[in-house]
Enzyme design. Structure first.
Site, PDB file in Angstrom:
ATOM      1  N   GLN A 168      -4.805   2.685  19.030  1.00 40.86           N
ATOM      2  CA  GLN A 168      -6.292   2.705  17.687  1.00 40.86           C
ATOM      3  C   GLN A 168      -6.764   2.180  18.082  1.00 40.86           C
ATOM      4  OE1 GLN A 168      -3.854   4.675  14.368  1.00 40.86           O
ATOM      5  NE2 GLN A 168      -4.628   2.870  13.493  1.00 40.86           N
ATOM      6  N   ARG A 171       3.379   6.079  11.798  1.00 38.70           N
ATOM      7  CA  ARG A 171       2.256   5.850  13.254  1.00 38.70           C
ATOM      8  C   ARG A 171       2.133   7.247  13.712  1.00 38.70           C
ATOM      9  NH1 ARG A 171       0.989   2.383  10.401  1.00 38.70           N
ATOM     10  NH2 ARG A 171       1.727   0.264  10.121  1.00 38.70           N
ATOM     11  N   ASN A 208       0.573  -0.911  -0.389  1.00 38.32           N
ATOM     12  CA  ASN A 208      -0.098   0.073   0.503  1.00 38.32           C
ATOM     13  C   ASN A 208       0.616   1.625  -0.069  1.00 38.32           C
ATOM     14  OD1 ASN A 208       1.059  -0.383   2.806  1.00 38.32           O
ATOM     15  ND2 ASN A 208      -1.066  -0.549   3.561  1.00 38.32           N
ATOM     16  N   HIS A 249      -7.048   6.114   9.857  1.00 32.11           N
ATOM     17  CA  HIS A 249      -6.511   5.833   9.624  1.00 32.11           C
ATOM     18  C   HIS A 249      -6.826   4.647   8.330  1.00 32.11           C
ATOM     19  CE1 HIS A 249      -2.911   2.494  10.285  1.00 32.11           C
ATOM     20  NE2 HIS A 249      -2.681   3.469   8.915  1.00 32.11           N
TER      21      HIS A 249
END
Ligand code: NAD
Length: 393
Positions: free
Chosen positions: A316, A287, A149, A335
């Site tokens: 998260q 992050r 990704n 995210h």
């Protein structure tokens, strides 16, 4: 085990969301798959492979390859708290599949509990949700779908840099609110051209960010533990900095693209942020924990930092009252930069490949391995634990 979960009502609410239909089969190996809920979108759109409903295409793959007797798949989004489904399944799991967007934090306590665990696969890129030190000691293999990704994230970075520098979010809000205050927007809107833009790390994502920014006629900078080829530096006309301090002092915009590990945890603390240029911007899609939460809020409130954007938080999902949600001049998103539909197809295929190789005893692609045979084998990470504090919300 399953009867306890049934008693808790996980199956009664929606049989597909909490436990997969393979939960009751008698496969040799339990594979715990922790994914985000798909809701209405996930039920309608089968291409949202990263959600519980579509389970990375694993259900179909198991059927097609007649693996029902070998693999018992347990798919859940329930990952927080002592009695969550993930905690209950961990003792029997040989494999845990999780993803950075909805991470199943595998801390020391959970690894101690997961006595049969052999393999943890990250559906995506970034394995900081696993205590790598504990994984090394136990000989658990950690694999991620490297490269899957990286374009998705690099595009998000460019979008968020432009959103901040051009003051897009307040301008958009004016339209929605029926306002028309051009001076109010122009007050903080600039061109990106001629600005000094630097990336912390020029790995797969950082390099792609540099390549995408070059046509904007900016001055490019980077800092990394490992230097790019001289020819690449020349092609990009990018300045190398031997330290992050040197980088931040030179740049108007900083984008963070390194993994989270002990060297980078809270790298952007009060001290480093104070060395950034006054009025500079930060975009962090790497992050959340690389940036000290409260030091950032203070720097934004004091106007030292002009704007902050990114899509990563710690832990998260971010708590509803996380201060980054309400601080001034941010352009944060949940995210999702690395979970575009384009990216999901790639990392779901990668997860199935890694699981298949493991089952057949075949070697994994070298670039997918983070921890192997008791060692951190990726040069982007160091042995250590970045999972502390994940249970705080
Ligand atoms: P990569 O392995 O290709 O590159 C990482 C780079 O970081 C390497 O060049 C490495 O040398 C550098 N690095 C590591 N420690 C460093 C340090 N202490 N100082 C300076 N540089 C350091 O990884 P990538 O594919 O570019 O991904 C980078 C990170 O981006 C991932 O680890 C993940 O945390 C994050 N990511 C986020 C998303 C998202 O959806 N937001 C998706 C993918 C990856």
């Amino acid at each position: 085990m399953l009867s306890n979960i049934l008693k808790k009502g996980f199956l009664s609410t929606n049989p597909l969301t909490s436990i997969s239909r393979y939960a009751s089969t008698s496969g040799q190996h339990t594979v715990l798959v922790v994914l985000y809920e798909g809701g209405e979108a996930g039920q309608k759109n089968k291409n949202i492979l990263g959600c519980v409903e579509n389970a990375l295409g694993l259900r179909e793959w198991i059927k097609q390859n007649k693996l029902q007797d070998r693999l018992k798949l347990v798919v859940t989004s329930d990952k927080q708290g002592e009695n969550c489904v993930a905690e209950q399944i961990l003792p029997e799991a040989s494999v845990v599949i999780s993803q950075p967007f909805w991470p199943c934090y595998l801390d020391q306590a959970r690894i101690d509990k997961a006595k049969k665990l052999q393999l943890a696969i990250t559906a995506g890129v970034g394995s900081d949700h696993v205590n790598l030190e504990a994984a090394c000691k136990r000989g658990i293999t950690i694999a991620e779908i490297t490269g899957s990704n990286v374009v998705s994230v690099a595009e998000h970075v460019v979008m968020q840099i432009l959103a901040l520098v051009r003051n897009f979010i307040p301008a958009y809000k004016q339209v929605v609110n029926g306002e028309w205050d051009i001076a109010g927007i122009a007050d903080k809107a600039y061109d990106l051209e001629n600005k000094h833009v630097g990336t912390v790390a020029a790995g797969r994502i950082g390099l792609r960010v540099l390549q995408r920014l070059k046509p904007f006629d900016v001055h490019l900078h980077y800092y990394d533990k490992f230097r790019l080829d001289k020819s690449l530096e020349k092609e990009l006309n990018v300045t190398y900095h031997p330290s992050v301090e040197s980088l931040v002092k030179a740049c108007d915009v900083i984008t963070i693209n390194c993994p989270l590990h002990p060297e980078t945890e809270h790298m952007f603390n009060k001290k480093l942020i104070s060395q950034m240029k006054k009025g500079s911007y930060i975009v962090n899609t790497a992050r959340g924990k690389i940036v000290d939460r409260d030091a950032l809020v203070d720097a934004i409130k004091s106007n030292h930092i002009e704007g902050y954007a990114g899509d990563v938080w710690y832990p998260q999902p971010a708590a509803p009252d996380h201060p980054w949600r309400s601080m001034p001049r941010h352009a944060m998103t949940p995210h999702y930069s690395g979970t575009t539909l384009s990216a999901q197809a790639r990392y779901a295929a990668g997860v199935r490949e890694v699981l298949g190789n493991w089952l057949d005893g075949k070697p994994q692609r070298e670039e997918y391995l983070i921890v192997d045979k008791g060692k951190v084998v990726s040069r982007a990470y160091t042995e250590g634990d970045a999972t502390k504090g994940h249970a705080q919300n």
